[in-house]
Design a protein around this motif. Structure first.
Motif, PDB file in Angstrom:
ATOM      1  N   LYS A  51       0.815  -1.227   0.000  1.00  0.00           N
ATOM      2  CA  LYS A  51       0.000   0.000   0.000  1.00  0.00           C
ATOM      3  C   LYS A  51       0.845   1.271   0.000  1.00  0.00           C
ATOM      4  O   LYS A  51       0.364   2.331  -0.407  1.00  0.00           O
TER       5      LYS A  51
ATOM      6  N   PHE B 226      -6.831   7.816  -5.019  1.00  0.00           N
ATOM      7  CA  PHE B 226      -6.411   7.513  -3.650  1.00  0.00           C
ATOM      8  C   PHE B 226      -4.983   8.012  -3.433  1.00  0.00           C
ATOM      9  O   PHE B 226      -4.132   7.912  -4.323  1.00  0.00           O
ATOM     10  N   ARG B 227      -4.767   8.564  -2.240  1.00  0.00           N
ATOM     11  CA  ARG B 227      -3.424   8.997  -1.894  1.00  0.00           C
ATOM     12  C   ARG B 227      -2.559   7.780  -1.537  1.00  0.00           C
ATOM     13  O   ARG B 227      -3.075   6.771  -1.062  1.00  0.00           O
TER      14      ARG B 227
ATOM     15  N   LYS C  20      -3.102   5.171   1.394  1.00  0.00           N
ATOM     16  CA  LYS C  20      -4.491   5.293   1.858  1.00  0.00           C
ATOM     17  C   LYS C  20      -5.467   4.465   1.034  1.00  0.00           C
ATOM     18  O   LYS C  20      -6.685   4.641   1.157  1.00  0.00           O
ATOM     19  N   VAL C  21      -4.940   3.550   0.217  1.00  0.00           N
ATOM     20  CA  VAL C  21      -5.811   2.721  -0.606  1.00  0.00           C
ATOM     21  C   VAL C  21      -6.462   1.648   0.258  1.00  0.00           C
ATOM     22  O   VAL C  21      -5.769   0.891   0.941  1.00  0.00           O
TER      23      VAL C  21
END
Length: 448
Positions: A36, A44-45, A48-49
């Motif tokens: 991630k 998505f940042r 932060k997925v």
């Protein structure tokens, strides 16, 4: 972790390993946490997925990484718990790990065969050593061969027929029937009568020929001849004798010995080296013959099923070595129509013999407690250095760089085991012809 062992044959086992869902979840979480922070998904940042989104896009990658980690973390422990030692890389069978479920995988592999062997089974082998000694006649022949290389070609002035040992200068043209072959014409070709470098039919046609003669010779070329225009055909060579040369050899004296490079100051010193080289060659032949007889008797000591992985590995090496030797000799294996699968079938009996002998030798190594010391390795590199002319340290560096030290150690271990067997054998010297006849008879029996 649960481990279950199945016996598929005398030499094949299957281990089923079951890892609990708790360990699977822990490993998958670890993989996704690592992913991630590096993956990029639009909207998505980084970092932060959500997990469900990552599973949709990277589920296969995560499952692959998790399976490798689960296998790597349990494989050695499973083998240790089973008490088994594979003789080759196992085959793995598993489905990708899933969250909340146990991870089950299977290992299928060959193990060493079990058989009984006692020291008295291989001590006291009856061996026959070929009686080979360097004679004065052989030394003289070698000297003559050296003189032949130093011979000077001198034109023959008087009119006389060509004889064995002469060099005949000819123009020739090759014909397929009555049609000239493309590229089959040449001038001022030197044919060394008796040298064996030209076709026998051509040499025989030129014996007793004189300058001005126009002899012919017909040569049959086999189907696999590299020149396709000649392959499988009878080719006629029309020749015209243009000249005759004789070989004048140097006198056999100290000057001749010194002319070979300055290593020898006298003819006697040259003869001593020739004799020493012959003795070394014969010693190698004696050693190889005794080795062959030992291996023939050794493989008869074990009645057991052969691990197929070892046979296949040996076949792969034999085919690879055969192909390399063909390539080095200038032949293209593909152009020759050689099928590796067919070669493997042809080589299989020999591969099985090698594997069987190797397994029994391994057992004898244990019984004799044969070990390889640093001194043994140093001595082997010293012999290699003498043979190749390369420094021992350089050879050692090459072996280390190519991870070839284990194979060298295995070779030394095998040779020391063979020496241990030889030390307890009864050796009788015999006429070399007796061993040749016996070997040919055994080969005919194998083929029959």
């Amino acid at each position: 972790m649960k481990v279950n062992v199945e016996e598929l044959s005398q030499v094949q086992r299957r281990i089923t390993v079951e890892l609990p869902a708790k360990e699977v979840d822990k490993t998958l979480n670890k993989v996704y946490n690592k992913l991630k922070n590096s993956v990029k998904i639009k909207g998505f940042r980084p970092g932060k997925v959500p997990r469900p989104i990552m599973e949709r896009y990277y589920g296969d990658q995560a499952a692959s990484e998790a399976s490798q980690e689960l296998l790597g973390g349990s494989y050695a422990e499973a083998l240790k718990e089973s008490g088994l030692e594979p003789v080759a890389q196992p085959d793995f069978d598993f489905d990708p790990p899933k969250a909340g479920e146990d991870f089950v995988y299977k290992l299928t592999f060959d193990v060493p065969p079990e058989f009984e062997l006692a020291k008295e089974d291989y001590q006291g082998f009856a061996l026959k050593e070929p009686k080979l000694e360097a004679t004065d006649e052989e030394v003289a022949q070698r000297l003559d061969q050296l003189a032949e290389r130093q011979a000077v070609l001198v034109p023959v002035e008087q009119e006389r027929p060509a004889a064995i040992g002469d060099v005949v200068v000819v123009d020739y043209e090759a014909f397929d029937g009555e049609e000239p072959l493309e590229g089959g014409k040449a001038e001022n070709v030197e044919v060394d009568l008796g040298g064996g470098k030209s076709q026998q039919e051509i040499e025989l046609a030129l014996v007793k020929a004189k300058v001005g003669d126009t002899p012919e010779a017909t040569v049959h070329f086999e189907d696999d001849h590299p020149n396709k225009s000649m392959a499988g055909k009878d080719i006629r060579f029309a020749m015209s004798v243009k000249g005759l040369k004789s070989k004048v050899k140097p006198e056999m004296d100290d000057d001749f010995a010194r002319s070979l490079g300055g290593e020898f100051e006298t003819l006697d010193a040259l003869k001593e080296r020739i004799r020493a080289d012959l003795e070394k060659m014969y010693q190698d032949q004696r050693d190889q013959e005794l080795r062959r007889q030992i291996l023939d008797q050794v493989r008869e000591l074990g009645e057991f099923e052969l691990p197929n992985s070892l046979v296949e590995g040996e076949l792969e090496e034999m085919v690879k070595d055969f192909m390399q030797r063909l390539t080095q000799s200038g032949m293209d294996p593909k152009a020759a129509g050689l099928d590796p699968m067919k070669l493997a079938d042809d080589f299989r009996p020999e591969a099985e013999k090698k594997v069987r002998a190797g397994i029994v030798l391994g057992k004898i190594t244990e019984l004799e407690d044969v070990q390889v010391s640093d001194e043994d390795i140093d001595a082997e590199f010293a012999k290699m250095s003498e043979r190749t002319g390369q420094p021992a340290k350089a050879l050692r560096d090459i072996y280390n760089k190519n991870n070839a030290m284990p194979s060298l150690t295995a070779h030394i271990l095998e040779e020391k085991t063979l020496q241990a067997i030889k030390a307890g054998a009864t050796i009788t010297q015999v006429d070399p012809a007796e061993l040749v006849d016996k070997k040919e008879s055994e080969e005919n029996e194998d083929q029959g």
